[in-house]
Design an enzyme around this catalytic site. Structure first.
Site, PDB file in Angstrom:
ATOM      1  N   GLU A  12      -0.571  -5.799   4.224  1.00 29.10           N
ATOM      2  CA  GLU A  12      -0.028  -4.495   4.608  1.00 29.10           C
ATOM      3  C   GLU A  12      -1.115  -3.669   5.276  1.00 29.10           C
ATOM      4  OE1 GLU A  12       1.894  -3.351   0.670  1.00 29.10           O
ATOM      5  OE2 GLU A  12       3.528  -3.313   2.120  1.00 29.10           O
TER       6      GLU A  12
ATOM      7  N   ASN B 282       2.450   4.267  -8.991  1.00 27.65           N
ATOM      8  CA  ASN B 282       1.045   4.701  -9.030  1.00 27.65           C
ATOM      9  C   ASN B 282       0.578   5.376  -7.740  1.00 27.65           C
ATOM     10  OD1 ASN B 282       1.082   2.252  -7.710  1.00 27.65           O
ATOM     11  ND2 ASN B 282      -0.855   1.548  -8.550  1.00 27.65           N
TER      12      ASN B 282
ATOM     13  N   GLU C  14       3.137  -7.574  -2.904  1.00 31.39           N
ATOM     14  CA  GLU C  14       1.810  -7.068  -3.261  1.00 31.39           C
ATOM     15  C   GLU C  14       1.831  -6.898  -4.777  1.00 31.39           C
ATOM     16  OE1 GLU C  14      -0.894  -5.218  -4.427  1.00 31.39           O
ATOM     17  OE2 GLU C  14      -0.281  -3.394  -3.375  1.00 31.39           O
TER      18      GLU C  14
ATOM     19  N   CYS D 183      -3.771  -1.171  -8.419  1.00 32.46           N
ATOM     20  CA  CYS D 183      -3.787  -2.636  -8.521  1.00 32.46           C
ATOM     21  C   CYS D 183      -5.127  -3.207  -8.084  1.00 32.46           C
ATOM     22  CB  CYS D 183      -2.625  -3.251  -7.751  1.00 32.46           C
ATOM     23  SG  CYS D 183      -2.453  -2.571  -6.138  1.00 32.46           S
TER      24      CYS D 183
END
Ligand code: ADP
Length: 405
Positions: free
Chosen positions: A385, A75, A176, A210
């Site tokens: 992150e 994505n 993640e 997400c």
């Protein structure tokens, strides 16, 4: 030969379907991670620790973990790689990237740029593979004794497989994973701001991020006006089409499976009593295009309230009290992002603290930036992150005790 950032953006649009403007935005975001972590590399500070022992001194060194395996989704075909690789290289690690099978070219383009930039051979490595081979390639990479670190972005189900791989040789992991972001609109909210935030957080990348809002919880007093304005915004400002066309804001979904999931969530909700406000079916363009969809009268038992849709579906649930909204928002085993709109300062503090997520947008629908920590709680992941915290994911802390002084 890749010559400029537009070449990279065109690769992203070609392989993911993302509108070119969004792809251009991603390239900047992607490059910003490299810039950010190249700066953070200069700030990998150790420590000198005072101890009561007169004849000893204690130091802390930060050292690179070693070889990092990086497994990324489709994505954000470029930015999800640089968010990990930027931190890894800055820490002194080498990387083996396994990009998503739908978007290998962005990863290979970064390899070409790494060569152009003078990154030594063997430092940034890419192993593309088919969907069929992902399981075996993933296993080979994630169980190799030479690998010290696995960094993954993708579904919670795959994350759990990789955690099991990591367990055997006790590798460090960053995960993640998926979310189910609540987007809460309280009665005190500025409705126009809330609609603007809802549009941005739901329909970016056709709902395929997400941190996209998955469930809209709207308080009774503001409900009707929010739904009306949200529907108007969807109808007037979204244009479904080929990502290379100037006016397109919504490209195709990534593949047939993704379209089937949105269809399933819509039909399940309608069969259980939801109201279709707009959209609801495949777009006349065919292929993987789906109409931006708004449903109201959604309830908590419907699939779209319980599973990540990862597509252009906005389901609205009506609620009465703050306690009820927070309870609905937290009634899930994942917790990545959450958003809410309120003008009540005390409520803002209460709800921001109570939401069980790693990232909260207050009167804001877009929260990702390289300077800020990205990551989730519960089954949405491990580690952070980007930001000043991201580099720690690739560093070992070594304590050195010098005696006999
Ligand atoms: P999605 O449903 O978004 O495709 P996945 O978690 O399946 O999410 O995919 C994200 C990344 O994980 C992709 O690069 C994919 O190839 C990879 N992947 C999927 N299954 C495995 C596996 N068993 N081992 C290693 N990598 C995998």
């Amino acid at each position: 030969m890749i010559q400029n950032k537009d070449d990279l953006a065109r690769i992203i649009t070609a392989e993911s379907g993302k509108p070119l403007k969004e792809a251009q935005g991603e390239i900047l975001y992607s490059a910003n991670f490299l810039e950010w972590f190249s700066e953070e590399a200069r700030r990998i500070y150790g420590d000198i620790i005072s101890t009561p022992a007169k004849e000893k001194r204690a130091l802390v060194l930060k050292q690179p973990l070693g070889v990092a395996v990086v497994i990324t989704p489709w994505n954000f075909p470029s930015a999800m790689i640089t968010r990990k690789v930027g931190a890894a290289l800055a820490a002194g690690c080498t990387v083996v990237v396994k990009p998503a099978e739908d978007t290998p070219f962005s990863a290979l383009a970064l390899a070409e740029l790494a060569n152009q930039a003078g990154i030594p051979p063997g430092v940034y490595n890419v192993v593309p593979c088919s969907r069929e081979k992902a399981k075996d390639v993933g296993k080979a990479l994630c169980t190799d004794p030479l690998v010290s670190k696995i960094s993954f972005t993708g579904s919670t189900a795959t994350g759990k497989v990789l955690l099991r791989h990591a367990a055997d040789s006790v590798k460090r992991v960053s995960m993640e994973l998926g979310g189910l972001a609540p987007f809460i609109v309280f009665d005190s909210a500025n409705v126009d701001q809330a609609v603007a935030g809802a549009m941005a957080s739901k329909f970016r990348n056709s709902g395929q991020t997400c941190v996209c809002s998955n469930r809209f919880l709207v308080q009774r007093g503001i409900h009707d006006s929010f739904v009306k304005k949200f529907a108007e915004a969807i109808k007037t400002s979204l244009h479904v089409g080929n990502g290379f066309e100037e006016q397109t804001t919504q490209g195709p979904l990534i593949n047939e499976k993704a379209v089937e999931k949105v269809e399933k969530h819509v039909s399940d909700a309608l069969s259980k009593g939801a109201t279709l406000v707009t959209g609801g079916k495949r777009h006349p363009l065919g292929n993987n295009f789906f109409e931006p969809t708004l449903l109201s009268n959604v309830t908590r038992d419907m699939l779209c309230s319980r599973e990540e849709t990862f597509g252009p579906l906005a389901p609205v649930i009506k609620f009465d009290t703050e306690e009820e909204a927070v309870a609905i928002a937290n009634a899930t085993d994942v917790g990545l992002a959450g958003y809410f709109y309120s003008q009540d300062l005390a409520q803002i503090w209460r709800v921001a603290e109570q939401l069980e997520v790693g990232m909260v947008g207050v009167n804001e629908g877009l929260l990702s930036s390289v300077e800020c920590p990205f990551g989730g709680v519960k089954q949405s992941g491990l580690g952070r992150e980007g930001s000043k915290y991201g580099i720690d994911e690739y560093l070992e802390v070594k304590y050195v005790c010098i005696g006999g002084l």
